[in-house]
Scaffold this active site. Structure first.
Site, PDB file in Angstrom:
ATOM      1  N   GLU A   1      14.027  61.213   8.143  1.00 31.45           N
ATOM      2  CA  GLU A   1      12.889  61.479   9.025  1.00 31.45           C
ATOM      3  C   GLU A   1      13.137  62.632   9.985  1.00 31.45           C
ATOM      4  O   GLU A   1      12.205  63.309  10.410  1.00 31.45           O
ATOM      5  CB  GLU A   1      12.498  60.211   9.795  1.00 31.45           C
ATOM      6  CG  GLU A   1      11.872  59.127   8.919  1.00 31.45           C
ATOM      7  CD  GLU A   1      12.901  58.225   8.244  1.00 31.45           C
ATOM      8  OE1 GLU A   1      14.117  58.520   8.306  1.00 31.45           O
ATOM      9  OE2 GLU A   1      12.483  57.212   7.645  1.00 31.45           O
TER      10      GLU A   1
ATOM     11  N   PHE B   1      11.419  42.324  12.339  1.00 33.93           N
ATOM     12  CA  PHE B   1      12.146  43.227  11.443  1.00 33.93           C
ATOM     13  C   PHE B   1      11.595  44.656  11.583  1.00 33.93           C
ATOM     14  O   PHE B   1      10.396  44.879  11.521  1.00 33.93           O
ATOM     15  CB  PHE B   1      12.017  42.746   9.994  1.00 33.93           C
ATOM     16  CG  PHE B   1      12.708  43.662   9.023  1.00 33.93           C
ATOM     17  CD1 PHE B   1      14.081  43.872   9.101  1.00 33.93           C
ATOM     18  CD2 PHE B   1      11.987  44.332   8.057  1.00 33.93           C
ATOM     19  CE1 PHE B   1      14.722  44.728   8.222  1.00 33.93           C
ATOM     20  CE2 PHE B   1      12.615  45.198   7.163  1.00 33.93           C
ATOM     21  CZ  PHE B   1      13.993  45.391   7.258  1.00 33.93           C
ATOM     22  N   GLN B   2      12.485  45.580  11.777  1.00 34.65           N
ATOM     23  CA  GLN B   2      12.151  47.003  11.943  1.00 34.65           C
ATOM     24  C   GLN B   2      11.199  47.251  13.103  1.00 34.65           C
ATOM     25  O   GLN B   2      10.392  48.182  13.074  1.00 34.65           O
ATOM     26  CB  GLN B   2      11.606  47.599  10.645  1.00 34.65           C
ATOM     27  CG  GLN B   2      12.691  47.615   9.570  1.00 34.65           C
ATOM     28  CD  GLN B   2      12.362  48.492   8.388  1.00 34.65           C
ATOM     29  OE1 GLN B   2      11.211  48.622   8.000  1.00 34.65           O
ATOM     30  NE2 GLN B   2      13.392  49.081   7.806  1.00 34.65           N
TER      31      GLN B   2
ATOM     32  N   LYS C   1       0.746  47.693  11.839  1.00 35.27           N
ATOM     33  CA  LYS C   1       0.302  47.569  10.450  1.00 35.27           C
ATOM     34  C   LYS C   1      -1.044  46.847  10.344  1.00 35.27           C
ATOM     35  O   LYS C   1      -1.886  47.221   9.521  1.00 35.27           O
ATOM     36  CB  LYS C   1       1.366  46.828   9.640  1.00 35.27           C
ATOM     37  CG  LYS C   1       1.146  46.947   8.147  1.00 35.27           C
ATOM     38  CD  LYS C   1       2.336  46.414   7.366  1.00 35.27           C
ATOM     39  CE  LYS C   1       2.117  46.587   5.873  1.00 35.27           C
ATOM     40  NZ  LYS C   1       3.253  46.044   5.094  1.00 35.27           N
TER      41      LYS C   1
ATOM     42  N   MET D   1      31.059  78.211  17.331  1.00 37.30           N
ATOM     43  CA  MET D   1      30.696  78.343  18.746  1.00 37.30           C
ATOM     44  C   MET D   1      31.549  77.416  19.616  1.00 37.30           C
ATOM     45  O   MET D   1      31.935  77.765  20.721  1.00 37.30           O
ATOM     46  CB  MET D   1      29.207  78.048  18.937  1.00 37.30           C
ATOM     47  CG  MET D   1      28.681  78.434  20.303  1.00 37.30           C
ATOM     48  SD  MET D   1      28.958  80.189  20.672  1.00 37.30           S
ATOM     49  CE  MET D   1      27.404  80.895  20.165  1.00 37.30           C
TER      50      MET D   1
END
Ligand SMILES: Cc1ncc(C[n+]2csc(CCOP(=O)(O)OP(=O)(O)O)c2C)c(N)n1
Ligand SMILES: [Mg+2]
Lengths: 585, 169
Positions: free
Chosen positions: A52, A114-115, A164, A482
């Site tokens: 993502e 969940f999630q 949802k 760097m």
């Protein structure tokens, strides 16, 4: 009353009505209804990423190269938390983005389902605004508002978190035209008194400099045109920040190169010694100002910015103008022309003479090597062999990013995509994916470091799947260069954990992904290898083996002033940095 | 910058009363390192769903200007007014102060509460809860006086404030 549709259909309709053609995303349980709708339509193309974070950077690259809003779709919980880096990046660099996140159903919110993650809580600090939509009848309005907020004023990322059950619920759709925001009304026109005061200062300047930034790019191509006209009309020198590259053509004589920590000697000294500074769409970032108490001590400062909170944040200015760059420049040009100003030619001549003497230091010169490829040389050759109006450069973060900014040259806006504010390693590959989606015919090159490229390498798979022929040009110095440079200069050369150990064979890696791998190890083979890369149809990893311990100069060490720069000739000198400076990043 | 003196300012903010708006304001203050001396919030216009947040903060003039600009940037914010510099204003705070004691201390606490126009809202043979309103300095002074007389605890609302005169902000 129109017939009701479900929340997922409302999302799709709102995307369509806001002109969205592409979205970058990754599915999961909490966004399945939206994915189901995506499956059943053809107006909007979904680009499936591999992580993502990649979706967010791809959306950034898409937005910055096209001027459109980037759109991201991810699931709840880990989908949303993975998006946080890209949201923060977009916030820091003012990139318009709408990120739709799935959420657990409303009745489970707060149950550690969940999630489940508190997405609006987590993203409150890294978005311009965010929404949790609990009622399907708010969904259309919120979607339109999200696009409005993301793309107007100072652009930025907006999250719309949709449980949802709301995606399944039936509700009314509302067209975008019917939306007007109660409290959010950004100001685009500048105050005319302030514009007049600015023109007074500009007209009477003896040692002026234009200091321009990403705001010019964000304001649109018109802003770059107006800037060019104004700079030409005055004959004044112009420099730009990392984010502003391309708004003024680098081939022009009035262009001093980039300013800041790794900017040119002439740009930084012009900033330090000027008597009138015209800041257009830049924000006095610490990479630009160096030590604030020594920053351009004798100048009157004009600051054009669309965000009132940028005014007097780091540097107190004399003439603030809040407004959109293009709108303000249009008014400013009109006033300037109507006054028939004649710049003080004598003063300007001697100012230019001074500037030319700084230019003569040739601060970007480096020692060539005929056995090993110098990274600067690699970028110079890459530029010569790939330049053109259809070439787009993205970068990762590190020395290669600065060398790209110094040695690649830009004539037009929207051709240069880099993570400026947040400095996110791993930005370049997914950003290139997004740029290529927006510009299918363009030559899109990520100038990368080997360490950064490893952070989001999986997006090469996205490029292969979607036939996006991006070129990942790795300046492989086998170091987090760097970091190594700072350790050399500030920490006694103790290279703690900055060696890129156990690197993969990038040519084989490319092949494993179904892409093409090319390697160049000697200067003599570089040109042919670059040409081969350009000719290759699909995605390429170019493993450019460069000298390992090259430092990036010029450099203003942390806590130092603009007139206290390190140049390449100073290499090997013991650098003196105050303890205060060491504490800075 | 750093030579500028810090001063206390009362800032009044009108916001849409939507979920998370207070968290946005508080997050802004903590994220950017601004001080919050007190903060009050409640819906003040039910039909328009608007709340007023009153923040007492301190900082240099540059920091106060930043605070105003940053607040103004939040999407649900309608108006931001610095009541300390932009207008004349009135400011009030309410506190409940619990004092326990017997004998002379108890008598003295009651006597002082009258001088401060505090009201007794709860009493037992060995305690009082006083209700007092006034500006924050008055409440500070009252609490200080109660400390040796058996102060147990106090609950303060933080300042509520409005501009003087007929106009809304
Ligand atoms: C996500 C992230 N982690 C850490 C850093 C700190 N950092 C800045 S530059 C750099 C090294 C980059 O190495 P490489 O990609 O090889 O580029 P080079 O400097 O060698 O050109 C690191 C670790 C960062 N900018 N971003
Ligand atoms: Mg490296």
């Amino acid at each position: 009353m129109e017939k009701q549709i479900n929340g997922a259909q409302i999302v799709l309709q709102a995307l369509r009505d806001n002109g969205v053609q592409h979205i970058f995303g990754y599915p999961g349980g909490a966004v399945l209804p939206i994915y189901d709708e995506l499956f059943q339509q053809e107006d909007i193309e979904h680009i499936l990423v591999r992580h993502e974070q990649g979706a967010t950077h791809a959306a950034e690259g898409y937005a910055r190269s096209s001027g459109k809003c980037g759109v991201v779709l991810v699931t709840s919980g880990p989908g949303a938390t993975n998006a946080v880096t890209g949201l923060t990046d977009a916030l820091m660099d003012s990139i318009p983005m709408v990120c739709i996140t799935g959420q657990v159903p409303t009745h489970l919110i707060g149950a550690d389902a969940f999630q489940e993650a508190d997405t609006v809580g987590i993203t409150r600090a890294c978005t311009k605004h965010n929404y949790l939509v609990k009622d399907v009848n708010d969904l259309a309005r919120v979607m339109h508002e999200a696009f409005y907020v993301a793309t107007t004023g100072r652009p930025g990322p907006v999250v719309v978190d949709i449980p949802k059950d709301v995606q399944f619920a039936m509700g009314d759709y509302l067209k975008p035209t019917a939306v007007k925001h109660k409290s959010y009304q950004p100001k685009v026109k500048g105050d005319m008194d302030a514009i007049n005061a600015a023109v007074d200062l500009i007209a009477n300047a003896k040692k002026p400099v234009f200091y321009t930034g990403g705001g010019v790019i964000n304001s649109g191509p018109q802003a770059s045109q107006l800037l060019r006209e104004f700079v030409k009309l005055t004959g004044y020198p112009i420099t730009s920040t990392l984010m502003g590259l391309g708004s003024y053509p680098s081939a022009d004589r009035q262009w001093l190169g980039m300013l800041g920590m790794h900017g040119t000697y002439e740009a930084n000294l012009a900033m330090h010694d000027c008597d009138v500074m015209i800041n257009i769409g830049a924000r006095f970032d610490d990479r630009i100002t160096g030590a604030l108490d020594k920053f351009s001590p004798d100048s009157k400062k004009i600051h054009i910015d669309i965000d009132p909170s940028s005014i007097n944040k780091n540097v107190v200015v004399d003439v603030p103008i809040v407004g959109d760059v293009a709108h303000v420049l249009e008014d400013m040009l009109r006033v300037y022309k109507s006054r028939a100003v004649t710049p003080d030619k004598k003063a300007l001549d001697s100012w230019w003479k001074e500037i030319e003497s700084w230019r003569d230091r040739k601060c970007l010169a480096y020692r060539k090597d005929d056995k090993a490829i110098k990274p600067q040389y690699a970028v110079e050759r890459l530029y010569e062999l790939t330049k053109g109006p259809d070439t787009f450069i993205t970068t990762e973060v590190g020395q290669h990013q600065m060398w790209a900014a110094q040695y690649y040259r830009f004539e037009d806006p929207n051709r240069w995509m880099t993570s400026g504010g947040l400095g996110t390693m791993g930005y370049g590959i997914p950003a290139a994916v997004g740029v290529q989606v927006a510009n299918p015919k363009g030559l899109v090159i990520d100038i990368a470091g080997e360490a950064s490229a490893m952070m989001t390498m999986q997006e090469l798979s996205t490029a292969v799947q979607h036939r996006l022929p991006i070129k990942i040009f790795i300046l492989n110095n086998e170091y987090m260069g760097m970091v190594r440079q700072w350790q050399e200069l500030l920490h006694g050369g103790r290279y703690s954990n900055s060696y890129s150990e156990a690197l993969p064979d990038f040519v084989k890696l490319a092949e494993a992904y179904g892409a093409t791998g090319i390697r160049a190890e000697k200067p003599s083979e570089l040109d042919a290898a670059i040409k081969k890369m350009v000719k290759t149809d699909g995605p390429v990893i170019f493993d450019c083996i460069v000298t390992k311990e090259e430092n990036c100069f010029p450099m203003i060490p942390s806590g130092a002033a603009h007139n206290d720069m390190l140049l390449a000739d100073d290499q090997g000198l013991e650098v003196e940095v105050s303890d205060e400076g060491k504490a800075l990043v | 910058m750093s030579e500028q003196a810090t001063a206390t300012h009362t800032i009044s903010v009108l916001v849409d009363n939507e979920a998370g708006v207070l968290a946005r304001v508080i997050g802004l203050f903590s994220g950017r390192g601004y001080n919050i001396d007190s903060l009050t919030v409640a819906e003040v216009d039910q039909s328009a769903h608007m709340s007023r947040i009153t923040i007492v903060t301190s900082g240099t003039p540059q920091v106060i200007e930043q605070i105003k600009a940053q607040l103004g940037r939040l999407v649900p914010v309608h108006r931001v007014v610095d009541l300390t510099v932009e207008c004349e204003s009135v400011e009030r705070e309410l506190a409940l102060v619990k004092v326990a004691g017997k004998g002379d201390a108890r008598v003295e606490a009651l006597r002082l509460s009258e001088a401060f126009r505090a009201r007794v809202v709860d009493a037992t043979p060995e305690s009082f809860v006083f209700e007092i309103t006034g500006n924050s300095e008055k409440i500070d002074a009252f609490i200080e006086l109660m400390t040796p007389l058996g102060l147990q605890e106090a609950s303060r609302t933080g300042a509520a404030a409005l501009a003087r005169g007929p106009e809304p902000m």
